[in-house]
Design a protein around this motif. Structure first.
Motif, PDB file in Angstrom:
ATOM      1  N   TYR A 191     -24.042  89.240  22.700  1.00 16.13           N
ATOM      2  CA  TYR A 191     -22.969  88.753  21.776  1.00 16.13           C
ATOM      3  C   TYR A 191     -22.925  87.333  22.575  1.00 16.13           C
ATOM      4  O   TYR A 191     -22.390  86.954  23.420  1.00 16.13           O
ATOM      5  N   ARG A 192     -23.432  86.415  21.702  1.00 11.01           N
ATOM      6  CA  ARG A 192     -23.552  84.901  22.051  1.00 11.01           C
ATOM      7  C   ARG A 192     -23.022  83.815  21.083  1.00 11.01           C
ATOM      8  O   ARG A 192     -23.006  84.097  19.826  1.00 11.01           O
ATOM      9  N   VAL A 193     -22.729  82.907  21.730  1.00 17.78           N
ATOM     10  CA  VAL A 193     -22.671  81.625  21.126  1.00 17.78           C
ATOM     11  C   VAL A 193     -23.983  80.899  20.756  1.00 17.78           C
ATOM     12  O   VAL A 193     -24.998  81.210  21.809  1.00 17.78           O
ATOM     13  N   ILE A 194     -24.347  80.375  19.722  1.00 18.32           N
ATOM     14  CA  ILE A 194     -25.799  79.969  19.287  1.00 18.32           C
ATOM     15  C   ILE A 194     -25.999  78.565  19.085  1.00 18.32           C
ATOM     16  O   ILE A 194     -24.882  78.122  18.807  1.00 18.32           O
ATOM     17  N   VAL A 195     -26.770  77.819  19.558  1.00 19.75           N
ATOM     18  CA  VAL A 195     -27.287  76.349  19.091  1.00 19.75           C
ATOM     19  C   VAL A 195     -28.377  76.436  18.100  1.00 19.75           C
ATOM     20  O   VAL A 195     -29.589  77.064  18.493  1.00 19.75           O
ATOM     21  N   ILE A 196     -28.059  75.541  17.225  1.00 18.47           N
ATOM     22  CA  ILE A 196     -29.263  75.390  16.154  1.00 18.47           C
ATOM     23  C   ILE A 196     -29.344  74.131  15.866  1.00 18.47           C
ATOM     24  O   ILE A 196     -28.518  73.144  15.941  1.00 18.47           O
ATOM     25  N   GLY A 197     -30.458  73.773  15.323  1.00 22.80           N
ATOM     26  CA  GLY A 197     -30.653  72.238  14.297  1.00 22.80           C
ATOM     27  C   GLY A 197     -30.480  72.391  12.833  1.00 22.80           C
ATOM     28  O   GLY A 197     -30.647  73.439  12.386  1.00 22.80           O
ATOM     29  N   CYS A 198     -29.805  71.436  12.328  1.00 20.70           N
ATOM     30  CA  CYS A 198     -29.730  71.427  10.852  1.00 20.70           C
ATOM     31  C   CYS A 198     -30.021  70.217  10.403  1.00 20.70           C
ATOM     32  O   CYS A 198     -30.221  69.509  10.892  1.00 20.70           O
ATOM     33  N   GLU A 199     -30.334  70.399   9.180  1.00 22.82           N
ATOM     34  CA  GLU A 199     -30.854  69.222   8.198  1.00 22.82           C
ATOM     35  C   GLU A 199     -30.080  69.247   6.835  1.00 22.82           C
ATOM     36  O   GLU A 199     -30.278  70.255   6.224  1.00 22.82           O
ATOM     37  N   ASN A 200     -29.557  68.216   6.616  1.00 19.85           N
ATOM     38  CA  ASN A 200     -28.500  68.190   5.473  1.00 19.85           C
ATOM     39  C   ASN A 200     -27.677  69.630   5.343  1.00 19.85           C
ATOM     40  O   ASN A 200     -27.707  70.207   4.311  1.00 19.85           O
ATOM     41  N   ASP A 201     -26.946  69.970   6.439  1.00 21.44           N
ATOM     42  CA  ASP A 201     -25.980  70.850   6.347  1.00 21.44           C
ATOM     43  C   ASP A 201     -26.733  72.317   6.210  1.00 21.44           C
ATOM     44  O   ASP A 201     -26.048  73.264   5.770  1.00 21.44           O
ATOM     45  N   TRP A 202     -28.065  72.469   6.420  1.00 21.43           N
ATOM     46  CA  TRP A 202     -28.695  73.613   6.496  1.00 21.43           C
ATOM     47  C   TRP A 202     -29.463  74.065   7.556  1.00 21.43           C
ATOM     48  O   TRP A 202     -29.986  73.168   8.256  1.00 21.43           O
TER      49      TRP A 202
END
Length: 215
Positions: A191-202
């Motif tokens: 059960y984790r918080v996650i880190v992601i990359g986004c482009e144009n809010d996607w």
């Protein structure tokens, strides 16, 4: 033939005939921004001489259409270019987002054990060669997309964003050995918080995950 009428001094005119009692001067303004037609109207007397007439300035539909096309063509080009680029940009964003979902999203997993990892890694075509580590996020797509906005995310490092709320995840780690199939994986649920990359809010890239503070 250059028109001699004083009213034509500011225009470049060429004389022709309309086959009747009129002399027609096709004129274009010197600044080339407006086309017009000058008609010198008069009557022919019995001796074949034309009586003094008057000048009428008219704008034929064909000339007006030509001027409109010349004026609007740059704007039309920009407009069409915008229409062309917009679908292209949307298509690129959609393709990257769908690739992200294919690699890292499984809404309702079954089991979440080693067999689950081996099965889903094969279904998602991540075993040629065997990928070392891959994380699947479970839950709502809207919650994941919200990380790219202030709704469920905030800036992290560089262009990355971290989720405000934790997610159920399953991390599949290759057990080692040959990188060629069949691939054997070990599953880790969390059960984790996650880190992601986004482009144009996607969402387009999964970076890492953390155990929420205080747990």
């Amino acid at each position: 033939m250059q028109a001699t009428n004083p009213l034509c001094e500011w225009m470049q005119c060429q004389c022709c005939t309309d086959g009747g009692d009129n002399q027609v001067y096709n004129c274009v303004t010197r600044n080339r921004r407006l086309s017009a037609q000058l008609v010198i109207c008069g009557q022919v007397n019995k001796k074949g001489k034309r009586s003094p007439g008057h000048m009428i300035r008219i704008f034929p539909r064909e000339l007006l259409l030509k001027e409109m096309v010349m004026f609007l063509s740059p704007l039309f080009f920009v407009f069409m270019l915008g229409l062309g680029l917009t679908p292209l940009t949307l298509a690129q964003d959609d393709r990257r987002y769908r690739h992200f979902l294919s690699q890292h999203y499984d809404r309702q997993p079954k089991g979440r054990d080693d067999r689950y990892c081996e099965s889903i890694m094969k279904r998602r075509d991540l075993i040629n060669p065997c990928k070392d580590v891959n994380t699947f996020i479970h839950g709502s797509r809207n919650d994941i997309k919200g990380i790219c906005e202030d709704k469920n995310g905030e800036p992290y490092e560089g262009d990355l964003r971290i989720s405000k709320s934790p997610f159920q995840i399953t991390t599949c780690k290759h057990k080692g050995g040959s990188p060629r199939p069949p691939c054997k994986y070990r599953a880790t649920r969390g059960y984790r918080v996650i880190v992601i990359g986004c482009e144009n809010d996607w969402p387009t890239h999964f970076d890492e995950s953390f155990i929420p503070p205080g747990q």
